[in-house]
Design an enzyme around this catalytic site. Structure first.
Site, short mmCIF file in Angstrom:
data_model
loop_
_atom_site.label_atom_id
_atom_site.label_comp_id
_atom_site.label_asym_id
_atom_site.label_seq_id
_atom_site.Cartn_x
_atom_site.Cartn_y
_atom_site.Cartn_z
N ASP A 1 30.86 63.85 70.57
CA ASP A 1 30.37 63.00 70.04
C ASP A 1 30.43 63.46 69.03
O ASP A 1 29.87 64.87 68.44
CB ASP A 1 29.28 61.76 70.02
CG ASP A 1 29.76 61.11 68.57
OD1 ASP A 1 30.11 60.19 68.47
OD2 ASP A 1 28.21 61.15 68.59
N LEU B 1 19.62 64.03 69.68
CA LEU B 1 17.99 63.89 69.54
C LEU B 1 17.88 65.35 68.94
O LEU B 1 17.06 65.65 68.55
CB LEU B 1 17.18 63.70 70.94
CG LEU B 1 17.01 62.72 71.48
CD1 LEU B 1 16.47 62.82 72.90
CD2 LEU B 1 16.08 61.32 70.26
N ASP C 1 24.05 55.08 66.75
CA ASP C 1 24.15 56.29 65.91
C ASP C 1 23.23 57.00 65.86
O ASP C 1 23.05 57.28 64.66
CB ASP C 1 25.77 56.37 65.91
CG ASP C 1 26.03 57.57 64.98
OD1 ASP C 1 26.38 58.27 66.09
OD2 ASP C 1 27.24 57.68 64.92
N ASN D 1 29.80 58.48 59.99
CA ASN D 1 30.80 59.01 59.99
C ASN D 1 30.59 57.56 61.82
O ASN D 1 30.27 57.79 62.55
CB ASN D 1 31.83 60.21 61.33
CG ASN D 1 32.42 60.51 61.80
OD1 ASN D 1 33.17 59.83 62.36
ND2 ASN D 1 33.11 62.22 62.29
N HIS E 1 23.33 55.73 72.77
CA HIS E 1 24.64 56.53 71.19
C HIS E 1 22.66 57.18 70.50
O HIS E 1 23.21 56.71 69.55
CB HIS E 1 25.63 56.17 70.48
CG HIS E 1 25.93 57.55 70.04
ND1 HIS E 1 27.94 56.76 69.93
CD2 HIS E 1 25.99 58.55 69.41
CE1 HIS E 1 28.26 57.53 68.86
NE2 HIS E 1 26.79 58.55 68.61
N HIS F 1 31.25 53.64 68.50
CA HIS F 1 31.18 53.25 67.42
C HIS F 1 31.72 52.54 66.07
O HIS F 1 32.73 53.42 65.71
CB HIS F 1 30.21 54.59 66.38
CG HIS F 1 30.95 55.64 66.39
ND1 HIS F 1 32.38 56.01 66.54
CD2 HIS F 1 30.16 56.94 66.52
CE1 HIS F 1 32.29 57.26 66.71
NE2 HIS F 1 32.07 58.33 66.77
#
Length: 428
Positions: free
Chosen positions: A150, A59, A303, A276, A56, A230
């Protein structure tokens, strides 16, 4: 040099051994190894792990190169000990077609610091209305196996069911951002005592838990794989534990920051702590650590969410959500899991390499540290202690919640198929 001799490392934190790399593979493991033409890395006291895999990562390229690029993001990944990252689809344009995922895949190849596996969007434009080109992305040069909206939840149960059914045909997985949007409208932080005292809109745990409960039942119904991004609450842990006891094919990730930080930090009103899902309570943190230790939570995923300075240097309500994490992830896991006795280094290797590679079908990664295997390796000095200075980051962004905090451990070397991408803590 094509040969590298790592001398005296603790393999997965256990037995001390020498490891000879020849070309792209591990040629030999033993004691007293010698190779006259090899470059020697003295690794006494260091832990040798398989190259880390992050399921996760954001980029940002294409579209938000002011935050991060594939090059800067993979340099950050190598600095953190990662040899493979999965790049999330919320780019501009969205990675919802074969053309965009192939672009990201090729940028990763050109950068060369770690393997980049694009994640495809579940729905067109992340809008939650129509399935994206899942089959075309899987059949493309990028070979996409993980799909996620996501940043947004696939909140329509029918769309989610169709996605689960579709990816089942080729062994793919849908990675869900569990957030019921109607329950989080205007939410700014975790709903609880602190939000009430600060007067900030609360983000209830049930917004996450209700989606997870729905999706594990959908996955059971269609016989498909679902992955929960997450996870952040104690209640979510209990739902996943129940689902796994039923044999439902669900896997789960937790972020380093949810293993360490709590919503008490929001009292500073520093937007660096805005993320988040939001930082939760001490009770949630304890439950997440225990669940990662007992295997209810399968993996740690960063994340990694870079943002430019102006998107965080503002009032809380206007700030972007997210934290960078690639370069500090292993240190946070060492502090929260290893030094607390909840995991040993072999457990870290499982949660940060073996399991994420298995979930994402990352060929050549998450492999045993043994002769004949690809030389994707990470060396970490667990005795190191130092304050986090974001000025030292390879990432283009600096939005870390750990600035000035002392963290243990330092990645000294990273090897991608036998080629050093990080040497003595410096990018090669």
């Amino acid at each position: 040099m094509s040969k590298i001799l790592i001398r005296g490392a603790k393999v997965l934190g256990g037995e001390v051994a020498d490891v000879l790399i020849d070309g792209e593979i591990i040629a030999e493991i033993g004691t007293g190894l010698a190779a006259d033409d090899a470059q020697v890395v003295e690794a006494e006291g260091q832990i040798l792990l398989p190259g880390l895999v992050d399921l996760h990562t954001h980029l940002r390229e294409p579209g938000r190169e002011d935050s991060e690029t594939v090059l800067t993001g993979t340099r950050a990944a190598a600095s953190g000990g990662f040899t493979a990252v999965f790049a999330m689809a919320n780019t501009h344009p969205v990675a919802d077609s074969a053309g965009v995922v192939e672009q990201v895949y090729r940028l990763g190849k050109e950068a060369g610091y770690c393997d980049v596996q694009p994640i495809g969007a579940v729905t067109v434009g992340l809008e939650g209305k129509k399935l994206a080109e899942l089959g075309a992305m899987h059949d493309s040069a990028a070979g996409v196996t993980v799909f996620s909206d996501d940043g947004k939840c696939v909140d329509d149960a029918v769309i989610m069911r169709r996605a689960l059914e579709y990816v089942k045909a080729f062994g793919g997985v849908v990675a869900q951002h569990a957030q019921e949007p109607r329950l989080t409208e205007g939410a700014q932080m975790n709903e609880g005592v602190v939000s009430a005292e600060l007067g900030l809109g609360g983000w209830p745990a049930v917004a996450e838990e209700s989606i997870i409960a729905r999706d594990v039942l959908l996955a059971e119904h269609v016989g498909s794989r679902v992955h929960i991004c997450h996870l952040s609450t104690a209640g979510s842990v209990e739902i996943v534990r129940w689902a796994k006891s039923r044999g439902i094919d669900v896997t789960v990730e937790v972020t380093p920051h949810h293993l360490l930080l709590t919503d008490e930090l929001v009292r500073t009103y520093d937007p660096v702590y805005k993320v988040n899902p939001p930082l939760r309570t001490e009770r949630d943190v304890t439950a997440l650590r225990e669940a990662l230790a007992d295997g209810t939570i399968d993996i740690v995923a960063t994340d990694h969410a870079p943002h430019p300075h102006e998107d965080k240097d503002c009032e809380w309500a206007a700030a972007a959500m997210g934290m960078v994490g690639l370069e500090t992830a292993l240190s946070v896991v060492q502090q929260t899991m290893v030094e607390t006795g909840l995991l040993d280094w072999a457990g870290v290797a499982d949660r940060m390499s073996f399991a994420p590679a298995r979930i994402g079908r990352a060929a050549g990664h998450g492999r045993p540290v043994s002769a004949g295997e690809p030389a994707n390796l990470t060396l970490v000095d667990p005795a190191y202690r130092g304050e986090v200075d974001p000025a030292d980051f390879a990432s283009r962004s600096r939005n870390t919640p750990y600035e000035g905090r002392e963290l243990p451990g330092r990645v000294t070397h990273t090897f991608l198929r036998g080629r050093a991408t990080l040497v003595d803590g410096k990018l090669a």
